[in-house]
Design a protein around this motif. Structure first.
Motif, mmCIF file in Angstrom:
data_model
loop_
_atom_site.group_PDB
_atom_site.id
_atom_site.type_symbol
_atom_site.label_atom_id
_atom_site.label_comp_id
_atom_site.label_asym_id
_atom_site.label_seq_id
_atom_site.Cartn_x
_atom_site.Cartn_y
_atom_site.Cartn_z
ATOM 1 N N GLY A 1 0.814 -1.227 0.000
ATOM 2 C CA GLY A 1 0.000 0.000 0.000
ATOM 3 C C GLY A 1 0.837 1.262 0.000
ATOM 4 O O GLY A 1 0.302 2.370 0.158
ATOM 5 N N PHE A 2 2.156 1.092 -0.195
ATOM 6 C CA PHE A 2 3.071 2.239 -0.129
ATOM 7 C C PHE A 2 2.713 3.319 -1.150
ATOM 8 O O PHE A 2 2.716 4.519 -0.853
ATOM 9 C CB PHE A 2 4.503 1.745 -0.350
ATOM 10 C CG PHE A 2 5.524 2.847 -0.437
ATOM 11 C CD1 PHE A 2 6.012 3.445 0.713
ATOM 12 C CD2 PHE A 2 6.001 3.287 -1.668
ATOM 13 C CE1 PHE A 2 6.960 4.456 0.644
ATOM 14 C CE2 PHE A 2 6.941 4.295 -1.754
ATOM 15 C CZ PHE A 2 7.426 4.881 -0.591
ATOM 16 N N ASP A 3 2.376 2.927 -2.364
ATOM 17 C CA ASP A 3 2.176 3.915 -3.438
ATOM 18 C C ASP A 3 0.937 4.787 -3.216
ATOM 19 O O ASP A 3 0.853 5.897 -3.760
ATOM 20 C CB ASP A 3 2.073 3.208 -4.785
ATOM 21 C CG ASP A 3 0.933 2.208 -4.812
ATOM 22 O OD1 ASP A 3 0.731 1.510 -3.798
ATOM 23 O OD2 ASP A 3 0.256 2.099 -5.862
ATOM 24 N N THR A 4 -0.013 4.317 -2.413
ATOM 25 C CA THR A 4 -1.244 5.105 -2.196
ATOM 26 C C THR A 4 -1.304 5.720 -0.801
ATOM 27 O O THR A 4 -2.332 6.307 -0.434
ATOM 28 C CB THR A 4 -2.476 4.207 -2.406
ATOM 29 O OG1 THR A 4 -2.422 3.106 -1.490
ATOM 30 C CG2 THR A 4 -2.531 3.686 -3.839
ATOM 31 N N HIS A 5 -0.239 5.595 -0.040
ATOM 32 C CA HIS A 5 -0.231 6.168 1.313
ATOM 33 C C HIS A 5 -0.332 7.692 1.230
ATOM 34 O O HIS A 5 0.264 8.319 0.336
ATOM 35 C CB HIS A 5 1.057 5.760 2.040
ATOM 36 C CG HIS A 5 1.007 6.015 3.512
ATOM 37 N ND1 HIS A 5 1.212 7.263 4.071
ATOM 38 C CD2 HIS A 5 0.778 5.171 4.564
ATOM 39 C CE1 HIS A 5 1.118 7.190 5.374
ATOM 40 N NE2 HIS A 5 0.845 5.927 5.707
ATOM 41 N N PRO A 6 -1.075 8.332 2.131
ATOM 42 C CA PRO A 6 -1.228 9.793 2.090
ATOM 43 C C PRO A 6 0.099 10.542 2.116
ATOM 44 O O PRO A 6 0.268 11.554 1.411
ATOM 45 C CB PRO A 6 -2.061 10.091 3.334
ATOM 46 C CG PRO A 6 -2.837 8.837 3.582
ATOM 47 C CD PRO A 6 -1.943 7.733 3.178
ATOM 48 N N LYS A 7 1.065 10.057 2.894
ATOM 49 C CA LYS A 7 2.364 10.729 2.930
ATOM 50 C C LYS A 7 3.054 10.682 1.565
ATOM 51 O O LYS A 7 3.651 11.665 1.118
ATOM 52 C CB LYS A 7 3.261 10.079 3.982
ATOM 53 C CG LYS A 7 2.849 10.324 5.426
ATOM 54 C CD LYS A 7 3.861 9.686 6.368
ATOM 55 C CE LYS A 7 3.507 9.959 7.822
ATOM 56 N NZ LYS A 7 4.488 9.368 8.768
ATOM 57 N N VAL A 8 2.986 9.518 0.921
ATOM 58 C CA VAL A 8 3.620 9.350 -0.391
ATOM 59 C C VAL A 8 2.954 10.258 -1.417
ATOM 60 O O VAL A 8 3.624 10.933 -2.217
ATOM 61 C CB VAL A 8 3.557 7.875 -0.825
ATOM 62 C CG1 VAL A 8 4.006 7.709 -2.270
ATOM 63 C CG2 VAL A 8 4.389 7.010 0.114
#
Length: 312
Positions: free
Chosen positions: A9-16
């Motif tokens: 889920g890294f690519d859709t994380h709010p921080k990213v």
């Protein structure tokens, strides 16, 4: 090799999403660098600045993916002045101690595997202590020389089935001369070769493990009974060793198996020889004694008619 962990889920994380692609690319490079050098998330300031621009570094700090010296995150250690630390690095990645322990365990497994493979090769006679080297070092003890094995049956030359040297079905059979007598002593053949006669060997041993080798006693037997006049003993023995080395077969007495092989090979050689007085010479057309065919036969017939000879 260690791996820098990113969840699915890294690519859709709010921080990213808030940091943007350029800053996220810098973050990935910094994470790989920290993992490769086992820094547990700590980053030298010069490395960070050489990998990315100041604006991208500030974006990563602003969203909380990277911390500078004096940060307020209670879960992350403080870096030295001018350096940085990746947020929650050890929550997702292994520590230096864990990686080094895994590498040491892998090294030990590889060493054990190599030692096992080496031991298997040595047991099969393929290692440095090969059969030719061992054969000259074996003691010619009196119990081995005095031991007598039962005579073998005259079947095949130690092979489970017909070899490629056997006569094909339908081939012309030529009567063979009588073979030499078989009054011999098996103990004499085994003299000077451990074979499988040693008490410390397995009941059934492969040819290399039994240290089989051609000895003077075996040569005397072959010459005494006349086999050496029919076949090349050294060549046939080399064929014998190669055959059983490749098949990995096991025998109780390799000298016995060798005698079978020599006798059968001598018999095949004798069978292939033409009997005394027999002729395998076939006259070619046009040579004396050859029957006339074709035009030659017709001309001979006309000449016979012209001369009044009706015997043609």
């Amino acid at each position: 090799m260690a791996w820098f962990a990113l969840d699915d889920g890294f690519d859709t994380h709010p921080k990213v999403r808030k940091a943007g692609n350029a800053a996220v690319g810098l973050f990935v490079r910094l994470g790989v660098h920290a993992t490769r050098h086992l820094t547990e998330g700590h980053l030298d300031g010069d490395i960070v600045r050489s990998y990315g621009t100041e604006p991208n570094v500030r974006k990563l700090i602003a969203v909380g993916m990277l911390h500078g010296a004096g940060h307020a995150c209670p879960r992350c250690q403080q870096p030295a002045d001018g350096d940085y630390v990746i947020h929650d690095y050890l929550d997702y990645n292994k520590s230096r101690a864990q990686i080094e322990a895994a590498r040491e365990a892998a090294r030990k497994r590889q060493n054990r595997g190599r030692e096992t493979a080496r031991a298997n090769r040595n047991h099969a006679g393929i290692g440095s202590d090969s059969a030719p080297n061992r054969s000259g070092n074996e003691s010619d003890s009196a119990p081995n020389r005095a031991r007598k094995d039962p005579l073998f049956e005259d079947s095949t030359a130690g092979q489970d089935d017909l070899s490629r040297r056997d006569t094909h079905e339908g081939a012309t059979v030529v009567p063979s001369p009588p073979l030499p007598s078989h009054n011999y002593d098996v103990a004499d053949v085994g003299e000077g070769s451990t074979g499988s006669s040693g008490a410390d060997l397995d009941p059934l041993a492969p040819i290399d493990a039994a240290n089989f080798a051609l000895t003077d006693g075996m040569r005397r037997w072959a010459h005494r009974d006349g086999y050496a006049s029919l076949i090349d003993i050294d060549f046939v023995t080399a064929q014998f060793i190669s055959h059983y080395r490749s098949t990995g077969a096991r025998r109780k007495s390799w000298p016995d198996a060798w005698q079978k092989w020599i006798r059968e090979e001598a018999k095949r050689t004798a069978d292939r020889r033409p009997s005394f007085g027999a002729s395998n010479v076939i006259a070619l057309p046009g040579q004396p004694g050859a029957p006339l065919t074709g035009t030659d036969a017709k001309v001979a017939g006309w000449l016979a008619l012209a001369s009044g000879d009706d015997t043609q």
